[in-house]
Design a protein around this motif. Structure first.
Motif: not given
Length: 333
Positions: A168-172, A176-177, A261-263
């Motif tokens: 849920q963190s914009s930096s992590w 994480t993915l 994280t939208q690829n």
């Protein structure tokens, strides 16, 4: 013995051979026919329809006539900043996750290759993440990394740390993915490279040992070049899969926070099943296919040029006229 009679007709043996060949062809078509029909219905036809839809104004939720729009979907896609943002996220993910998986997979393969007893058991344990369905992996890591009741954050808090919200963190979120994808698919790279290590004959190591090479020299100058075709296979397959990552993104982040994280895979899903713009989603799929093909050809072209590169020539020792190039003999007293 001639197979043609004096009247110009084929002999019975030639006719029988032709009949056997015809029956063999019919048998081959009968055996392959169901598979070809299945492949056509589930692969070729949907792909052909996807190409057709990418040039139309096909929208699922809006009952309007489908019109031919030409390349408008492609131009709209390429001019959309959201596409370039998704492409950059996809490339960053691939450039971090794939080399990391290659490095860790190579280390694990070298470790298992040195194990004499129980190698199959250890390899089976390492393969467990790869055998789990990606959606189960996503749910498991979602519970493990939960910022409120997840065991990882509870463990870190017990030592006085202030852990982030991870997915849920914009930096992590993106790291994480990468972590989850690396955890699941590094065993695949390990298996491919372990097969390459097992294909290297033992006499190669023995010859290197006789020549006085240490472990690092043997690995860098002998083992690694012989493993390069296997590394190329693992690199190409993981590069393709890195563009198709969707399950863990859908479960862990839903493309967020925001769009960090939208690829490309998730962006295509959102356009097709979120906004019901099937024409635009089809154009996105074709663009993604072109990018994957170009990237794969680049990797294979680099590997091919490396294989064709000439080996450096050994410098010849200068000789004197009338003296052979062999080692000089000692004087006889």
């Amino acid at each position: 013995m001639s197979t043609i009679s004096v009247h110009g007709t084929a002999s019975p043996s030639l006719k029988a051979a032709r009949g056997d060949a015809a029956r063999e062809r019919r048998g081959t078509f009968l055996l392959l026919g169901p598979a070809l029909v299945f492949l056509t219905l589930l692969s070729i036809w949907p792909f052909a329809y996807l190409i057709y839809a990418s040039f139309t104004s096909y929208q699922l939720a809006i009952p309007i006539p489908i019109e031919w729009v030409g390349i408008d979907n492609f131009t709209k896609t390429l001019s959309n900043p959201r596409f370039w943002s998704s492409l950059s996220i996809t490339l960053v993910f691939a450039l971090i996750a794939v080399p990391l998986q290659i490095a860790i997979g190579l280390a694990l393969a070298l470790l298992l290759n040195g194990v004499v007893r129980g190698r199959e058991i250890y390899a089976s344990l390492f393969l467990i993440p790869m055998m789990v369905a990606p959606i189960i992996v996503g749910f498991s890591w979602n519970l493990f990394l939960n910022p409120i009741y997840g065991p990882l954050n509870s463990f870190l808090k017990s030592f006085g740390f202030d852990p982030p919200a991870w997915a849920q963190s914009s930096s992590w979120a993106l790291p994480t993915l990468v972590l989850v994808d690396t955890w699941q698919w590094t065993p695949f790279v390990m298996v491919v490279l372990l097969a390459g290590l097992n294909s290297i004959p033992r006499r190669v190591y023995e010859a290197a040992r006789v020549d006085g090479s240490n472990a690092w020299q043997t690995f860098a100058h002998i083992v690694l070049p012989m493993l390069f075709p296997y590394i190329t296979v693992a690199l190409v397959l993981r590069f393709i899969d890195s563009f198709r990552v969707f399950d863990i993104i859908y479960i862990l982040t839903r493309g967020g926070p925001g769009t960090v994280t939208q690829n490309l895979a998730y962006y295509t899903y959102d356009m097709g099943f979120g906004r019901f713009e099937f024409g635009t989603a089809g154009a996105l799929s074709i663009v993604q296919l072109v990018l994957l093909t170009a990237g794969t050809m680049t990797i294979l072209g680099f590997a091919k040029r490396r294989d064709k590169a000439p080996a450096p020539a050994k410098p010849l020792r200068p000789t004197v006229i009338g003296q052979s190039q062999s080692a000089p003999q000692g004087r006889v007293k």
